[in-house]
Design an enzyme around this catalytic site. Structure first.
Site, PDB file in Angstrom:
ATOM      1  N   ASP A  55      -6.145  -6.977   4.466  1.00 36.56           N
ATOM      2  CA  ASP A  55      -7.301  -6.386   3.790  1.00 36.56           C
ATOM      3  C   ASP A  55      -8.220  -7.496   3.296  1.00 36.56           C
ATOM      4  OD1 ASP A  55      -8.897  -4.374   2.507  1.00 36.56           O
ATOM      5  OD2 ASP A  55      -7.943  -4.929   0.604  1.00 36.56           O
ATOM      6  N   TYR A  58       0.825  -1.211   0.000  1.00 35.91           N
ATOM      7  CA  TYR A  58       0.000   0.000   0.000  1.00 35.91           C
ATOM      8  C   TYR A  58       0.861   1.264   0.000  1.00 35.91           C
ATOM      9  CZ  TYR A  58      -4.613  -2.027   0.997  1.00 35.91           C
ATOM     10  OH  TYR A  58      -5.810  -2.689   0.921  1.00 35.91           O
ATOM     11  N   ASP A  62     -11.983  -9.112   5.171  1.00 34.91           N
ATOM     12  CA  ASP A  62     -13.287  -9.162   4.486  1.00 34.91           C
ATOM     13  C   ASP A  62     -13.834 -10.588   4.509  1.00 34.91           C
ATOM     14  OD1 ASP A  62     -13.357  -6.453   3.749  1.00 34.91           O
ATOM     15  OD2 ASP A  62     -14.068  -6.918   1.723  1.00 34.91           O
ATOM     16  N   ASP A  64      -2.529 -18.291   1.403  1.00 37.89           N
ATOM     17  CA  ASP A  64      -3.526 -19.028   0.608  1.00 37.89           C
ATOM     18  C   ASP A  64      -4.187 -20.112   1.467  1.00 37.89           C
ATOM     19  OD1 ASP A  64      -1.022 -20.202   0.651  1.00 37.89           O
ATOM     20  OD2 ASP A  64      -1.095 -20.951  -1.405  1.00 37.89           O
ATOM     21  N   LYS A  73       3.494 -15.094   3.169  1.00 37.32           N
ATOM     22  CA  LYS A  73       3.692 -15.874   1.938  1.00 37.32           C
ATOM     23  C   LYS A  73       5.203 -16.070   1.783  1.00 37.32           C
ATOM     24  CE  LYS A  73       2.210 -17.757  -1.961  1.00 37.32           C
ATOM     25  NZ  LYS A  73       1.365 -18.980  -2.011  1.00 37.32           N
TER      26      LYS A  73
END
Ligand code: IPM
Ligand code: MG
Length: 355
Positions: free
Chosen positions: A246, A135, A250, A222, A190
């Site tokens: 992020d 970001y 959600d 993942d 990751k």
């Protein structure tokens, strides 16, 4: 206690009005000042985060934030888009620690798309690093145009970047939060592909040694996305970077039935905080009076707890929300047969009455 009230765009104004209504009946010395942010600020002042709004936020003990964004701003240059306002507030105020609880309310078990037994009693705390990562990477993302014409760009890049101190401070936040809960942290990265993730994991292990009472495990992002829908109750505190956080927050929010129920807090090292619902500005339902104000009302409770040191008042609000759910009152997003459908304002009024 000074609160900057930034309703923003879309349903932001409707839901923040209800939270303000709730705060006002608490009988606390709260000084609230409202300012424009997001698309409406761009229209009034030519910038989504006007200097005056930023100044007000920085000078306040806490910010109560609604939501920003609308499709109609999609064509603006990136620095002028509404989303830049929330990113600018986070960066300028140093709000690096984002708390996104995903709690399944007993009364809403059937509102989830998952089987009730998978989510009944669910109580996860996602801690998302909020001021680093892709970001805010340097060099900043850009599109490379061959002919100076960006919409036809041939290439684009963004840079994922983390520094050791940035990871250290969010690690401390996560371990300390876990100490107050079930003493388990899952760090999500990751590291099988990304260098930033390897650094993330190394630092988590290192800081974890200072918290021998907290169990630390690691999960690839993942796999974490998969485990969240397979066996969400296995998680307790989940800590991760800005981008993965992020997405996973959600996902986790939807396990609980409605994103309209979930509050969030973004804190800096001085205890200042920005409090906002986990959902967005929902322009499709804006102005209809049907948005769920409970996430914002619960965000106000988090504000009282974390930035204003008013634990008792926070608990009163949370109990009032429980009560209206028990009364069977539901906005459209959490409505199910046998309950009573209410509007945004009616829901706010019911919380006030329960208080
Ligand atoms: C969120 C939102 C923001 C983010 C957007 C609006 C910039 O999706 O708070 O999760 O990506 O952080
Ligand atoms: Mg998001």
């Amino acid at each position: 206690m000074k609160i900057a009230v930034l309703p923003g765009d879309g349903i932001g104004t409707e839901i923040v009005a209800e939270a303000v209504k709730v705060l006002k009946v608490l009988d606390l010395p709260l000084e609230m000042e409202t300012a424009l942010v997001g698309g409406c600020a761009y229209e009034a002042h030519g910038h989504p985060l006007p200097e005056s709004t930023l100044k007000l936020a920085m000078a306040s003990d806490a910010v109560l934030f609604g939501a920003v964004g609308d499709w109609k701003y999609d064509k603006l240059d990136r620095p002028l888009r509404p989303e830049q306002a929330i990113l600018g507030l986070r960066k300028n105020m140093g709000l690096f620690a984002n708390f996104r609880p995903a709690i399944c309310y007993e009364q809403l078990v059937d509102a989830s798309s998952l089987k009730p037994e998978l989510i009944a009693g669910l109580d996860i705390l996602i801690i998302r690093e909020l001021t680093g990562d892709i970001y805010f990477g340097q060099p900043r993302g850009r599109r490379i145009a061959t002919d100076g014409h960006f919409p036809g760009a041939e290439e684009a890049f963004d840079t994922m970047r983390y520094s050791r101190p940035e990871i250290e401070r969010i690690a401390h936040v996560a371990f300390q939060a876990a100490q107050k809960r079930s003493k388990r942290v899952t760090s999500v990265d990751k590291n099988n592909v990304l260098e930033t993730s390897q650094l993330w994991k190394d630092v988590m292990v290192e800081i974890g040694q200072q918290y021998p009472d907290v169990a630390l495990d690691h999960m690839l992002v993942d796999n974490a996305a998969m485990q969240l829908v397979k066996a969400p109750k296995k998680f307790d505190v989940l800590v991760t970077g800005n981008m993965f956080g992020d997405i996973l927050s959600d996902e986790a929010s939807m396990l609980t039935g409605s994103i309209g129920m979930l509050p969030s807090a973004s804190l800096n090292s001085k205890g200042q905080g920005l409090y906002e619902p986990s959902h967005g500005s929902a322009p499709d339902i804006a102005g209809k009076g049907i948005a769920n104000p409970l996430a914002t009302i619960l965000s106000a409770a988090m504000m009282l707890r974390f930035s204003l040191n008013q634990e008792a008042a926070a608990q009163r609000i949370e109990a009032a929300v429980q009560k209206v759910l028990e009364q069977g009152l539901r906005t459209g997003d959490i409505y199910s047969e046998g309950t009573t459908k209410v509007s945004t304002v009616q829901m706010g009024d019911a919380v006030v009455k329960a208080l």
